[in-house]
Design a protein around this motif. Structure first.
Motif, PDB file in Angstrom:
ATOM      1  N   GLU A  40       4.587  -4.622 -11.916  1.00  0.00           N
ATOM      2  CA  GLU A  40       5.390  -3.756 -11.033  1.00  0.00           C
ATOM      3  C   GLU A  40       4.616  -2.493 -10.657  1.00  0.00           C
ATOM      4  N   ASP A  41       3.407  -2.717 -10.135  1.00  0.00           N
ATOM      5  CA  ASP A  41       2.529  -1.567  -9.883  1.00  0.00           C
ATOM      6  C   ASP A  41       2.280  -1.313  -8.397  1.00  0.00           C
ATOM      7  N   GLY A  42       3.338  -1.516  -7.607  1.00  0.00           N
ATOM      8  CA  GLY A  42       3.238  -1.102  -6.207  1.00  0.00           C
ATOM      9  C   GLY A  42       2.494  -2.080  -5.333  1.00  0.00           C
ATOM     10  N   PRO A  43       1.887  -1.583  -4.250  1.00  0.00           N
ATOM     11  CA  PRO A  43       1.358  -2.473  -3.218  1.00  0.00           C
ATOM     12  C   PRO A  43       0.324  -3.480  -3.730  1.00  0.00           C
ATOM     13  N   GLN A  44      -0.492  -3.068  -4.718  1.00  0.00           N
ATOM     14  CA  GLN A  44      -1.508  -4.018  -5.204  1.00  0.00           C
ATOM     15  C   GLN A  44      -0.864  -5.201  -5.893  1.00  0.00           C
ATOM     16  N   HIS A  45       0.146  -4.933  -6.634  1.00  0.00           N
ATOM     17  CA  HIS A  45       0.980  -5.958  -7.289  1.00  0.00           C
ATOM     18  C   HIS A  45       0.186  -6.918  -8.174  1.00  0.00           C
ATOM     19  N   THR A  46      -0.007  -6.483  -9.389  1.00  0.00           N
ATOM     20  CA  THR A  46      -0.746  -7.314 -10.343  1.00  0.00           C
ATOM     21  C   THR A  46       0.169  -7.842 -11.446  1.00  0.00           C
ATOM     22  N   VAL A  47      -0.360  -8.801 -12.195  1.00  0.00           N
ATOM     23  CA  VAL A  47       0.357  -9.327 -13.367  1.00  0.00           C
ATOM     24  C   VAL A  47      -0.481  -9.074 -14.620  1.00  0.00           C
TER      25      VAL A  47
END
Ligand code: 4AD
Ligand code: MG
Length: 439
Positions: free
Chosen positions: A344-351
């Protein structure tokens, strides 16, 4: 002086005659060491050929030679199975390349080098089981036949009964079933009861690849841990599994490891020591892409954020990190399977994913924190049209869900990494890959 009465059974690994005496080396495969048998010329040497199987009785005496402590003075030699040395594909005193040995999967285990590799494989298997047992994990037999495609990559072998079997229904299981690509989802079920679980078994992927690090059937070591809060905790278990297993193997079969290092990978002893004595490094996927971009002229595939790392990228990163294994964490959500936890880290959107890259091989482990939050997982599954198929998986998040995570390590790639063996086909007894399923 009389020696100890002794009997040995095995295969003749070398034979040479000197004046009135015959020297044989007999090996039973339990170790690299062969027993030297000394026979006088009254024994019929015609049948005592390289490769034949023998039973020898005699006196075990101190050897006059410095090469071995004891030798067997033969009183009786029985040839159990003769060997036509001319037709036998391996020749005494010749060092055959691994590619040549690969043509004989039914015989290559009788050579010193494959003997050593396969004994190391056996030791490493036992060491991995001990590692998990000592760390309080429960061993689970996950199924080989399954209806899920855990990784969602579609590299599945479908299983159907032979056409000779008459099944009243249209299909044996009523639904399409496959050979497993990963035991992870079944392990997640079990980690919801036993907290720490592992499995270690055959895994199947229809990868259309002749590469040096892909097989259609390989062994995967997988672990799943409940009440796990961070990737750091997961990486600690991965690093510890890597190092503890290697150290156990080094102390339990040093001669076999030495033979592999000496003949197949000069310098590997030092490279392995270097890996074992240093802390593994951690970089994010974003940092990795930045490093690769600085060197993009070296690559066939241009590195860019949002694209998969290729083998050439993985190998470069490991070199860049000083030939120490490196964890790459936090990959773009779009690159990874549905089960990974959203950062849930914004535009980059990582897992919260982690791959461990190692010298000589590239990716050795793949792991992640799992999405344990019902509503987020439900949304992901719905977007992929998988909600119905994975109701049972959602249930795990409805009934006593916990933060959890796990990893899978390719066992053959692990052996390649510690022994320095270039081709994955040389660390498994019977390799299966595209266009090849000998025996
Ligand atoms: O990265 P992968 O695909 O991860 C999983 O399957 C997860 N479900 C594991 C988990 O979290 N429980 O595969 C894990 C490892 C890879 O890093 C690689 O070492 C090995 O399995 N591997 C192969 N080894 C040989 N031949 C192949 N075709 C392989 N595919 C993957
Ligand atoms: Mg992977």
């Amino acid at each position: 002086m009389k020696g100890l009465v002794h009997e040995t059974e095995g295969w003749i690994r070398s034979i040479r005659s000197q004046k009135e005496v015959l020297f044989l080396h007999v090996n039973d495969g339990s170790s690299l060491e062969s027993l030297q048998v000394v026979a006088d010329s009254s024994f019929d040497s015609r049948e005592l050929a390289f490769g034949s199987s023998v039973e020898v009785q005699g006196q075990l005496v101190k050897s006059p030679s410095k090469k071995q402590n004891v030798e067997l003075k033969a009183e009786k030699i029985e040839v159990v199975g003769s060997c036509d040395a001319k037709a036998f594909p391996f020749k005494y005193k010749e060092r055959h390349p691994l590619e040549y040995l690969r043509q004989y999967p039914h015989l290559r285990c009788r050579t010193n080098v494959l003997g050593s590799v396969l004994r190391v494989r056996s030791e490493a298997t036992a060491a991995i089981h001990s590692f998990f047992k000592d760390s309080g994990f429960v061993h689970i037999h996950t199924p080989v036949i399954t209806s899920n495609d855990c990784e969602g990559a579609g590299e599945l072998f479908q299983v159907e009964p032979s056409s000779k079997i008459k099944v009243p229904e249209e299909n044996f299981f009523n639904i399409p079933v496959f050979l497993t690509v990963s035991g992870q989802l079944h392990l997640e079920v079990m980690s919801g009861a036993f907290t720490q679980v592992f499995t270690f078994g055959p895994t199947f992927r229809a990868e259309n690849s002749q590469s040096r690090r892909h097989l259609a059937e390989f062994y995967m070591v997988e672990a799943e841990i409940s009440f796990l809060e961070s990737l750091q905790d997961l990486m600690q278990v991965m690093e510890s599994l890597f190092k503890t297993t290697a150290m156990t193997v080094l102390s339990n079969c040093p001669k076999d490891v030495e033979l592999c290092h000496k003949f197949l990978a000069p310098g590997q002893k030092d490279r392995l020591e270097h890996m074992l004595k240093n802390n593994f490094l951690i970089i994010s996927y974003t940092e990795a892409v930045e490093i690769l971009k600085q060197a993009s002229q070296n690559f066939t595939f241009t590195p860019e954020w949002g694209a998969d790392l290729h083998t050439e990228h993985e190998k470069y990163l490991v070199k860049h990190c000083g030939d120490i294994p490196v964890f790459v964490i936090n990959y773009p959500l779009v690159l990874k399977p549905f089960y990974m936890r959203d950062n849930e880290d914004g535009p980059q959107h990582t897992v919260a994913a982690v791959d461990l890259l190692v010298p000589g091989v590239g990716e050795l482990f793949g792991g992640s924190l799992r999405e344990e939050r019902y509503h987020l997982l439900e949304q992901r599954l719905a977007r992929l049209g998988l909600t119905e198929a994975y109701q049972w998986y959602l249930d795990l998040r409805r009934f006593g869900s916990v933060p959890h995570g796990g990893f899978g390590m390719g066992f053959e790639r692990y052996l390649q990494c510690i022994l320095g063996i270039d081709n994955i086909k040389d660390v498994i007894p019977f390799p299966r890959f595209t266009h090849s399923c000998l025996l």
